[in-house]
Design an enzyme around this catalytic site. Structure first.
Site, PDB file in Angstrom:
ATOM      1  CE  LYS A   1      -3.409   2.856   0.215  1.00  0.00           C
ATOM      2  NZ  LYS A   1      -4.429   2.888   1.266  1.00  0.00           N
TER       3      LYS A   1
ATOM      4  CE  LYS B   1      -2.605   7.514   7.611  1.00  0.00           C
ATOM      5  NZ  LYS B   1      -2.967   6.128   7.160  1.00  0.00           N
TER       6      LYS B   1
END
Length: 308
Positions: A192, A260
């Site tokens: 990811k 993030k």
């Protein structure tokens, strides 16, 4: 209990009467009902599962109850009710996952030793590996955004033991289409972050390209249309490029979450010795956009505003 020695949950045979309800007869916990989580929980409910939810704020949980799901008052209560079944979590930050699962009042206080946790969020690789040593865990971050979540067509990148992956498959097949088991715990999160490395920098490239066209007196909408037929074609150019042209930055994927993920990428790159100047530049851009410009609540396609 770690990811080995798993007591597999028996998923019932699908008869003709339950062809459209493949999760009928099963109880699944779901924690985190944001834009992505609420859609995933709804798909599980519509597939016949008895879904028990928990969410920090009331409104999303009440909306789930209105659809026919049940709400647990506390996290330990949810864990006890699910027993040796499956609990899905869809949260945004690594420290929040830690707190929800292992903190005071967390799931662990009622968690059965054979229960399985599926983490659909993007969380830290080292932490994920540590969690998988403590409980049965599958890291299953997704790609496809809110559009993919609503359609049930998410790309799912899974890490964990083969036994845990197989236990999770009925759930994955309900909320996603492109499902890949990458290997041991943490490998889904690594994949990811690789995805997000491409996305974060491609958003920046698309923003620059369309602004360059605009400043040169060429209609950026037509430029986007032309590029979609060439080698630069991508979902980022298609979806985010359209938002940039229309200057519609209503949040789907908020820029704060993109930042993030870029920070997690940089931490992973440092840990494996990858020196990437473009990744460092990407981090600087997103830090500036979120903190200096104060635009973190915009959709991440809003990075276009850095060039206005």
């Amino acid at each position: 209990m770690g990811e080995e020695g798993v007591c597999q949950q028996a998923w019932p045979d699908v008869s003709s009467a339950t062809m459209n309800k493949p999760l009928s007869g099963h109880k699944i916990g779901f924690v985190g009902l944001g834009n992505m989580g609420r859609a995933n929980a709804r798909h599980l409910h519509e597939a016949g599962a008895e879904v028990v939810v928990w969410n920090r704020s009331d409104a999303p949980a009440e909306a789930a109850v209105a659809l026919g799901m049940r709400r647990a008052a506390t996290l330990p209560e949810l864990a006890r009710e699910i027993g040796l079944g499956v609990i899905c979590i869809n949260l945004t930050m690594t420290d929040v996952v830690e707190q929800v699962v292992f903190g005071p009042g967390g799931l662990h206080e009622g968690l059965h030793k054979d229960a399985l946790i599926i983490d659909f969020g993007t969380t830290g690789v080292p932490e994920t590996k540590q969690w998988a040593e403590r409980v049965n865990w599958v890291d299953a971050p997704v790609s496809g955004g809110q559009v993919g979540a609503e359609a049930g067509t998410l790309t799912i990148m899974a890490g964990g033991s083969e036994a845990n992956f197989q236990r999770a498959q009925p759930i994955f097949q309900t909320v996603g289409k492109n499902i890949t088991h990458l290997g041991a715990s943490g490998s889904g999160q690594v994949t990811k972050l690789a995805n997000q490395l491409i996305v974060a920098q491609t958003i920046d490239a698309v923003a620059q390209a369309l602004r360059l066209a605009e400043l040169s007196g060429v209609d950026p909408a037509l430029v986007r249309k032309a590029l979609l037929g060439g080698f630069a074609e991508s979902r980022t150019l298609d979806l985010h490029g359209d938002r940039m042209v229309r200057r519609d930055f209503k949040p789907g994927g908020r820029a704060t979450l993109q930042l993030k993920d870029v920070r997690l990428m940089c931490q992973l790159a440092d840990s494996v010795g990858l020196d990437s100047p473009t990744l460092k530049n990407s981090l600087a851009q997103w830090e500036s956009f979120v903190h200096e410009k104060g635009l973190g609540d915009l959709d991440h396609s809003g990075l276009f505003k850095m060039y206005e």
